[in-house]
Structure formats: structure tokens, C-alpha cells
Design a protein around this motif. Structure first.
Motif, PDB file in Angstrom:
ATOM      1  N   PHE A  25      21.734 -31.158  20.006  1.00 15.17           N
ATOM      2  CA  PHE A  25      21.572 -32.585  19.740  1.00 15.17           C
ATOM      3  C   PHE A  25      20.404 -32.872  18.791  1.00 15.17           C
ATOM      4  CE2 PHE A  25      19.456 -31.547  23.743  1.00 15.17           C
ATOM      5  CZ  PHE A  25      18.170 -32.000  23.515  1.00 15.17           C
ATOM      6  N   VAL A  26      19.593 -31.864  18.456  1.00 16.21           N
ATOM      7  CA  VAL A  26      18.565 -32.015  17.419  1.00 16.21           C
ATOM      8  C   VAL A  26      19.177 -31.510  16.122  1.00 16.21           C
ATOM      9  CG1 VAL A  26      16.242 -31.416  16.681  1.00 16.21           C
ATOM     10  CG2 VAL A  26      16.727 -31.698  19.121  1.00 16.21           C
ATOM     11  N   SER A  27      19.579 -32.434  15.266  1.00  9.09           N
ATOM     12  CA  SER A  27      20.418 -32.119  14.108  1.00  9.09           C
ATOM     13  C   SER A  27      19.560 -31.810  12.882  1.00  9.09           C
ATOM     14  CB  SER A  27      21.364 -33.284  13.808  1.00  9.09           C
ATOM     15  OG  SER A  27      22.174 -33.563  14.931  1.00  9.09           O
ATOM     16  N   LEU A  46       9.365 -36.709  15.901  1.00  7.07           N
ATOM     17  CA  LEU A  46      10.753 -37.176  15.854  1.00  7.07           C
ATOM     18  C   LEU A  46      11.683 -36.218  16.589  1.00  7.07           C
ATOM     19  CD1 LEU A  46      10.972 -38.474  12.168  1.00  7.07           C
ATOM     20  CD2 LEU A  46      10.904 -39.837  14.255  1.00  7.07           C
ATOM     21  N   THR A  47      11.448 -34.923  16.488  1.00  8.88           N
ATOM     22  CA  THR A  47      12.297 -33.983  17.217  1.00  8.88           C
ATOM     23  C   THR A  47      12.144 -34.136  18.725  1.00  8.88           C
ATOM     24  OG1 THR A  47      10.564 -32.291  17.104  1.00  8.88           O
ATOM     25  CG2 THR A  47      12.235 -32.286  15.371  1.00  8.88           C
ATOM     26  N   ARG A  69      16.250 -35.625  24.850  1.00  6.71           N
ATOM     27  CA  ARG A  69      15.095 -35.107  24.143  1.00  6.71           C
ATOM     28  C   ARG A  69      14.875 -33.658  24.579  1.00  6.71           C
ATOM     29  NH1 ARG A  69      10.808 -38.205  24.147  1.00  6.71           N
ATOM     30  NH2 ARG A  69      11.574 -40.011  25.316  1.00  6.71           N
ATOM     31  N   PRO A  70      14.384 -32.807  23.682  1.00  2.00           N
ATOM     32  CA  PRO A  70      14.109 -31.428  24.085  1.00  2.00           C
ATOM     33  C   PRO A  70      12.969 -31.366  25.099  1.00  2.00           C
ATOM     34  CG  PRO A  70      13.297 -31.856  21.869  1.00  2.00           C
ATOM     35  CD  PRO A  70      14.105 -33.045  22.264  1.00  2.00           C
ATOM     36  N   ARG A  71      13.028 -30.362  25.946  1.00  2.00           N
ATOM     37  CA  ARG A  71      12.010 -30.213  26.977  1.00  2.00           C
ATOM     38  C   ARG A  71      10.708 -29.643  26.441  1.00  2.00           C
ATOM     39  NH1 ARG A  71      15.591 -27.537  31.911  1.00  2.00           N
ATOM     40  NH2 ARG A  71      16.995 -29.321  32.235  1.00  2.00           N
TER      41      ARG A  71
END
Length: 347
Positions: A25-27, A46-47, A69-71
Motif C-alpha cells: 500500500f506504499v506505492s 509521507l510514507t 500506515r506502515p508499522r
């Protein structure tokens, strides 16, 4: 033969940003769009799903889902690199204007938004013996060697990387070689501590790691970039970074972003401004000779709309209540007058 190697691995020449691992989902879009060094903190923010003061007009990163969101975000800065062969990566971009940067703003955002969850914030530069820990990092990484003396003592203990790395031309007694091996040992110890504290990857607060490695820069200064020591160290670091990224990505359940910034040399030294706690606040704008106030920041539009529409809603409510009270018939609309109004009996 060299072209065949670069086909299966990714060759980074000069300054660049390489994304080793990232969730779906982080493009990150593949392309040759250059990114400025001063925009790296905004890119990291932003990531992680945070907002930034200025929009990042860079096509390499597209907007992702709002509620994902990434952990964790792990950024490794490698100094003194002219060419680094990295494994298959998500994307890679050239780096322009390689000025020094820090992730202090991102760390403050993580701490302010997730203060109750105590996220892990770790910023480490072994060569400068610079360490910044926040939240759960104080308890998890309290045994992490920080000073060069502690790290070199760690190299002689059990679990040292000296027993598993092919040193080849690197020496265990040279100062420059020990600095490089100490940084490799720090990467190994960080993943070992994370494997021991796997519960960190299961909480709801995102973690932030920022590591700066300058061992290759010292090897290049002492031996030169054409020396066998520098070539062996470059190959070792490429394999170590590959394993480090895979381990961190796996520990966080394939929900972490791992980036590597390679820079030969920074254009300007990094200076941090300090402020005394006794310093008085300046009300006026010192940069204006007319004693003008500061410009409103980007929160002004949000606050203005909240206050404006709240005032309009309250005004309409007052008008509606006043109109209904003015046109009310006490004999029929009010229960108070209805209960006290007794009819006279006529006989």
C-alpha cells in the motif's frame, strides 16, 4: 560479466535513494525522478502517513490508503559510497543536492501523536557516537553498544560478526577497518534485539529508525576507493544491508519501509541550533523593519473554517429560538400557563 551482475542486482552509482522493502500500500513508482536531500524527512513522513507543511511535488511516491500506515520506517544513510551493488529493490532514485538532514521533525511527530503508546524512536551514528532514543527504545536498546570503545569490545564477545563475515583484506587491528566492522555489528545487534522483543512490532504506534554509517568513507580516505579493503567492505555492506532489510521487514510482519541513502559526501556540515530555556519569546518579527506579525501557518485555514461555521450555526440557532419564542401563544404552547389557567364556573 559486469553487465550480467547488474542484471540480477541493482547497481547504485553515486548519490541515490533506494527503497529495499515496502508494503504494497506504499506505492513507490519506478523511474529516474531525482529527489532532493532536504526532502528526505518529508518523504519519510509521507510514507508513515503523516502530513507535511509543504506539498512534495515528486512523482515517485503516490498517495496510499487513508487508514493504513506502515508499522516502522528504517532509514540507513551510507556515507563515502561511489558505487554500491544492492539486491533487488522496490525502487531507486538519484539524489540531488545531498545536504545533511535529520529525522528530528518526524520523531517529534511520532512522539506527539503516539505519546501514550510510547513508540520506538532510534537515531544512531556510531562513528560520531551520536545516539537519540525515545519511548520504548530506552528499554529495548539499553544494552546496545553506543561508543566506539563499547562496540569494539562487542566485536570480541560471543555472537560477533567477525566469526561469520568473510573479512578477506580487512584487518581486525586497523582503526578504519574496526570502524566499519563496528557499524556492521550495530546492524546485527539491532535485529537481534528486535527478535528478542517481538512485541514491538504488534502495537499500534509506528516506529522510526535512523542509522548513519560512515565506515566506508573512512576506508576510502585511508586506503582509497581502488583498494581491496574498500572493495571487500562494499561487498560486505551490500550483503549486510540486504539481510538487515529482510529481517526488519519480516519482524514487522511485512509492514515496514526500509530505505538506504548512499552519498559520497555531504555538501555542507550538519549543524544543530540550540536554544536556552531562559530565552524570552520574541513577539514581533525580527526579520521585518516594520514590526509586522508573523505569517499564518498552514493550520490557519482549518481553524478559520471551524470558528466561522460554528459561529454561523450558533447564530442561526439563536435566531430560530428567538423567532419561536416571539410567536408562541402562552395559553396553548406553554404547559405552565395551561396548568395555572382555571376556568370560572357559572351557575
Amino acid at each position: 560479466y559486469k553487465i550480467l551482475i547488474c542484471f540480477y542486482t541493482f547497481c547504485v552509482h553515486g548519490d541515490g535513494l533506494t527503497v529495499l522493502q515496502a508494503p504494497d500500500f506504499v506505492s513507490f513508482q519506478k523511474g529516474d525522478w531525482p529527489v532532493s536531500g532536504e526532502k528526505i524527512p518529508d518523504l519519510v513522513a509521507l510514507t508513515m502517513g503523516f502530513s507535511v507543511q509543504e506539498d512534495l511535488s515528486w512523482p515517485g511516491l503516490q498517495a496510499g490508503p487513508l487508514f493504513q500506515r506502515p508499522r516502522a520506517n528504517v532509514l540507513v544513510v551510507v556515507r563515502g559510497v561511489d558505487g554500491l551493488t544492492l539486491p533487488q529493490s522496490v525502487a531507486s532514485y538519484p539524489l540531488e543536492n545531498p545536504v545533511p538532514f535529520t529525522l528530528d521533525s518526524v520523531a517529534e511527530t511520532v512522539h506527539s501523536l503516539f505519546a501514550e503508546d510510547t513508540p520506538v524512536v532510534l537515531q544512531l551514528a556510531p562513528s560520531e557516537e551520536r545516539l537519540y532514543m525515545l519511548g520504548k527504545a530506552n528499554a529495548v536498546f539499553e544494552d546496545l553498544p553506543v561508543t566506539l570503545q563499547q562496540i569494539r569490545a562487542r566485536l570480541s564477545q560471543d555472537g560477533s560478526v567477525l566469526t561469520s563475515l568473510p573479512l578477506n583484506s580487512l584487518s581486525r587491528n586497523a582503526e578504519a577497518d574496526l570502524l566499519f566492522l563496528s557499524e556492521v555489528q550495530v546492524l546485527h545487534d539491532i535485529t537481534a534485539l528486535l527478535q528478542r522483543h517481538r512485541h514491538l512490532a504488534k502495537d499500534h504506534s509506528p516506529d522510526l529508525y535512523s542509522l548513519e554509517l560512515s565506515g566506508l568513507e573512512e576506508l576510502s580516505r585511508v586506503y582509497g576507493q581502488d583498494s581491496p579493503q574498500y572493495r571487500d567492505a562494499t561487498a560486505i555492506l551490500a550483503s549486510v544491508l540486504k539481510k538487515f532489510g529482510e529481517d526488519v521487514y519480516s519482524l514487522y510482519g511485512n509492514n515496514a519501509v526500509v530505505e538506504v541513502v548512499t552519498v559520497k559526501t555531504f555538501e555542507a556540515p550538519l549543524t544543530r541550533k540550540s536554544r536556552s530555556i531562559l530565552e524570552s519569546k520574541q513577539i514581533s518579527n525580527p526579520g521585518s523593519p516594520y514590526n509586522l506579525a508573523y505569517k499564518y501557518n498552514f493550520h490557519y485555514a482549518v481553524v478559520f473554517n471551524i470558528v466561522l461555521w460554528l459561529m454561523i450555526a450558533l447564530a442561526l440557532a439563536v435566531i430560530a429560538i428567538a423567532y419561536n419564542l416571539w410567536n408562541m401563544d402562552p395559553g396553548y404552547d406553554s404547559i405552565i400557563y395551561r396548568m395555572t389557567n382555571q376556568k370560572i364556573r357559572l351557575e
